[in-house]
Design a protein around this motif. Structure first.
Motif, mmCIF file in Angstrom:
data_model
loop_
_atom_site.group_PDB
_atom_site.id
_atom_site.type_symbol
_atom_site.label_atom_id
_atom_site.label_comp_id
_atom_site.label_asym_id
_atom_site.label_seq_id
_atom_site.Cartn_x
_atom_site.Cartn_y
_atom_site.Cartn_z
ATOM 1 N N ALA A 198 45.278 41.381 44.625
ATOM 2 C CA ALA A 198 46.463 42.174 43.991
ATOM 3 C C ALA A 198 46.076 43.367 43.204
ATOM 4 C CB ALA A 198 47.562 41.414 44.039
ATOM 5 N N THR A 199 45.167 42.466 42.338
ATOM 6 C CA THR A 199 44.856 43.276 41.152
ATOM 7 C C THR A 199 43.766 44.483 41.493
ATOM 8 O OG1 THR A 199 45.136 41.475 39.592
ATOM 9 C CG2 THR A 199 43.680 43.299 38.809
ATOM 10 N N VAL A 200 42.982 44.018 42.296
ATOM 11 C CA VAL A 200 41.884 45.192 42.659
ATOM 12 C C VAL A 200 42.414 46.251 43.354
ATOM 13 C CG1 VAL A 200 39.860 45.489 44.039
ATOM 14 C CG2 VAL A 200 40.025 43.539 42.464
ATOM 15 N N GLN A 201 43.752 45.920 44.524
ATOM 16 C CA GLN A 201 44.093 46.753 45.305
ATOM 17 C C GLN A 201 45.066 47.639 44.397
ATOM 18 O OE1 GLN A 201 47.878 47.519 46.054
ATOM 19 N NE2 GLN A 201 46.998 49.108 47.492
ATOM 20 N N ALA A 202 45.930 47.282 43.498
ATOM 21 C CA ALA A 202 46.709 47.956 42.405
ATOM 22 C C ALA A 202 45.997 48.974 41.519
ATOM 23 C CB ALA A 202 47.520 47.235 41.721
ATOM 24 N N ILE A 203 44.709 48.417 41.013
ATOM 25 C CA ILE A 203 44.085 49.383 39.966
ATOM 26 C C ILE A 203 43.355 50.429 40.552
ATOM 27 C CG2 ILE A 203 44.310 47.822 38.019
ATOM 28 C CD1 ILE A 203 41.571 46.852 38.567
ATOM 29 N N THR A 204 42.790 50.267 41.976
ATOM 30 C CA THR A 204 41.938 51.081 42.673
ATOM 31 C C THR A 204 42.669 52.005 43.686
ATOM 32 O OG1 THR A 204 41.372 49.577 44.572
ATOM 33 C CG2 THR A 204 39.969 49.475 42.714
ATOM 34 N N GLY A 205 43.550 51.526 44.166
ATOM 35 C CA GLY A 205 44.568 52.134 45.148
ATOM 36 C C GLY A 205 44.133 52.382 46.599
ATOM 37 N N LYS A 206 42.725 51.626 46.742
ATOM 38 C CA LYS A 206 42.132 51.561 47.779
ATOM 39 C C LYS A 206 42.437 50.253 48.844
ATOM 40 C CE LYS A 206 39.114 55.011 47.241
ATOM 41 N NZ LYS A 206 37.834 54.482 46.556
ATOM 42 N N THR A 207 42.082 50.325 50.156
ATOM 43 C CA THR A 207 42.206 49.244 50.854
ATOM 44 C C THR A 207 41.482 48.032 50.500
ATOM 45 O OG1 THR A 207 42.876 50.452 52.770
ATOM 46 C CG2 THR A 207 42.336 48.321 53.186
ATOM 47 N N GLU A 247 23.291 43.994 42.305
ATOM 48 C CA GLU A 247 23.764 43.660 40.798
ATOM 49 C C GLU A 247 24.851 42.469 40.884
ATOM 50 O OE1 GLU A 247 26.033 45.971 37.157
ATOM 51 O OE2 GLU A 247 25.743 46.936 39.340
ATOM 52 N N MET A 248 24.878 41.516 39.714
ATOM 53 C CA MET A 248 25.872 40.637 39.516
ATOM 54 C C MET A 248 26.609 40.938 38.260
ATOM 55 S SD MET A 248 25.134 37.135 41.026
ATOM 56 C CE MET A 248 23.286 36.844 40.394
ATOM 57 N N ILE A 249 28.005 40.968 38.287
ATOM 58 C CA ILE A 249 28.801 41.283 36.981
ATOM 59 C C ILE A 249 29.775 40.314 36.794
ATOM 60 C CG2 ILE A 249 28.239 43.716 36.836
ATOM 61 C CD1 ILE A 249 30.661 44.316 38.537
ATOM 62 N N GLU A 293 43.349 42.414 24.533
ATOM 63 C CA GLU A 293 42.145 43.170 25.084
ATOM 64 C C GLU A 293 41.553 42.756 26.421
ATOM 65 O OE1 GLU A 293 39.222 42.922 21.538
ATOM 66 O OE2 GLU A 293 40.605 44.422 20.544
ATOM 67 N N LYS A 294 42.378 42.101 27.047
ATOM 68 C CA LYS A 294 41.852 41.468 28.427
ATOM 69 C C LYS A 294 42.750 42.192 29.384
ATOM 70 C CE LYS A 294 40.256 37.483 30.646
ATOM 71 N NZ LYS A 294 39.609 36.088 30.170
ATOM 72 N N ALA A 295 42.293 42.602 30.497
ATOM 73 C CA ALA A 295 42.982 43.446 31.504
ATOM 74 C C ALA A 295 43.830 41.999 32.244
ATOM 75 C CB ALA A 295 41.940 43.823 32.412
ATOM 76 N N ILE A 296 45.194 42.488 32.468
ATOM 77 C CA ILE A 296 45.923 41.455 32.753
ATOM 78 C C ILE A 296 45.596 41.628 34.326
ATOM 79 C CG2 ILE A 296 48.104 42.771 33.598
ATOM 80 C CD1 ILE A 296 49.479 40.568 31.810
ATOM 81 N N ILE A 297 45.653 40.160 35.095
ATOM 82 C CA ILE A 297 45.414 39.968 36.497
ATOM 83 C C ILE A 297 46.892 39.497 37.268
ATOM 84 C CG2 ILE A 297 44.213 38.452 38.210
ATOM 85 C CD1 ILE A 297 42.614 40.155 36.409
ATOM 86 N N GLY A 298 47.299 40.180 38.336
ATOM 87 C CA GLY A 298 48.589 39.833 38.804
ATOM 88 C C GLY A 298 49.088 40.566 39.864
ATOM 89 N N CYS A 316 34.194 43.378 35.204
ATOM 90 C CA CYS A 316 34.522 44.064 36.409
ATOM 91 C C CYS A 316 35.812 44.382 36.368
ATOM 92 C CB CYS A 316 34.118 42.936 37.708
ATOM 93 S SG CYS A 316 34.648 43.788 39.211
ATOM 94 N N ILE A 317 36.743 43.513 36.119
ATOM 95 C CA ILE A 317 38.183 44.159 36.268
ATOM 96 C C ILE A 317 38.404 45.090 35.175
ATOM 97 C CG2 ILE A 317 40.634 43.328 36.041
ATOM 98 C CD1 ILE A 317 39.389 42.263 38.531
ATOM 99 N N ALA A 318 37.932 44.975 34.236
ATOM 100 C CA ALA A 318 38.186 45.895 33.122
ATOM 101 C C ALA A 318 37.412 47.368 33.355
ATOM 102 C CB ALA A 318 37.635 45.485 31.679
ATOM 103 N N ASP A 319 36.467 47.197 33.917
ATOM 104 C CA ASP A 319 35.694 48.753 34.382
ATOM 105 C C ASP A 319 36.463 49.062 35.556
ATOM 106 O OD1 ASP A 319 33.776 48.206 32.649
ATOM 107 O OD2 ASP A 319 32.106 47.471 33.974
ATOM 108 N N LEU A 320 37.139 48.442 36.536
ATOM 109 C CA LEU A 320 37.779 49.028 37.594
ATOM 110 C C LEU A 320 39.128 49.660 36.917
ATOM 111 C CD1 LEU A 320 37.740 46.435 40.360
ATOM 112 C CD2 LEU A 320 36.337 48.583 40.197
ATOM 113 N N ALA A 321 39.590 49.018 35.939
ATOM 114 C CA ALA A 321 41.148 49.342 35.232
ATOM 115 C C ALA A 321 40.764 50.644 34.645
ATOM 116 C CB ALA A 321 41.566 48.213 34.522
#
Lengths: 91, 165
Positions: free
Chosen positions: B106-115, B71-73, A43-48, B78-83
């Motif tokens: 790397a995770t933010v780039q991969a799940i958003t596709g943004k720079t 806002e602070m999250i 249930e946790k989004a994987i980071i990497g 945050c990662i789950a919401d982006l994903a």
């Protein structure tokens, strides 16, 4: 479903890079799947850094887990339900 | 004039930036984050901060009236919401001083596709920046205790960032 930190797990690698995690999974797990960052495990989004490999040996799952202050760990835990869930998604 | 319609239209035009903080063990992080938020506000961009509880609390204590921070999250939320595509931002800025920071960028780039803009700082900034091998705009400086090297880099790149990304 338990959260990762409440699971009973073994630490395989500590302070590892994602290349090291990938190499370990390829070399030591009988099967593996490739997932993207954000894929949910326990249930946790994987980071990497992609590609991220999740390994299986029967019901045992080997996967990377990143914490902001402590870096990346490669963890191993036995969980038949989660192993079946991931295998069914990645078929 | 229908006030509600105007408000919604304005909200659509409003730009926001996600500042994803790392572990606060490097002293400059909070100061640089607040300075960057100040700069973003001047460009009309609302900063949203994600980080672990300690990183967020440092911001909260430093800016109790939220002059700069919006806002602070929670980081995991945050990662789950982006994903899950529940949230999108105009800009993504990740604070990086260790391997974990690289992984989050790397995770933010991969799940958003943004720079993604990676602010790489700390004692080993060159070594850490060298491990970033995914599409990313790197802003690097040897800033550990003294924030000025990174402040100067932010002054240089912020106008470009808000008009080009």
């Amino acid at each position: 479903m338990a959260c990762i930190e409440s699971l009973k797990y073994d630490i395989i690698l500590q302070g590892a890079s994602f290349v090291e995690c990938r190499e370990y999974v390829k070399a030591h797990c009988s099967e593996f799947v490739t997932v993207n960052p954000g894929f949910k495990i326990f249930e946790k989004a994987i980071i990497g850094v992609p590609p991220i490999l999740i390994g299986f040996d029967g019901d045992t799952i080997t996967f990377p887990f990143t914490k902001p202050c402590y870096g990346t760990y490669l963890l191993r835990t036995e969980n038949p339900d989660e192993a079946a869930r991931i295998r069914s998604i990645k078929k | 004039m229908i006030a509600g319609v105007v408000t919604i239209a304005k909200m659509k035009d409003k730009k926001d930036a996600l500042l994803l903080l790392g572990c606060p063990q490097v002293p400059v992080q909070t100061g640089i984050a607040l300075y960057l938020m100040h700069g973003l506000r001047k460009h009309g961009v609302v900063p949203v901060v994600a980080g672990n509880p300690a990183a967020r609390m440092l911001i909260e204590v430093s800016d109790p009236l939220h002059h700069y921070v919006g806002e602070m999250i929670d980081l995991d939320t945050c990662i789950a919401d982006l994903a899950e595509k529940r949230r999108v931002f105009s800009y993504y800025i990740v604070f990086v001083h260790n391997d974990a920071g690289v992984s989050y960028a790397a995770t933010v780039q991969a799940i958003t596709g943004k720079t993604v803009v990676a602010l790489v700082y700390g004692e080993h900034f060159q070594e850490v920046a060298g491990t970033i091998n995914f599409p990313c705009e790197k802003v690097t400086a040897k800033a550990v205790h003294n924030p000025m090297p990174m402040k100067k880099k932010i002054d240089e790149v912020l106008p470009w960032l808000v008009s080009n990304l």
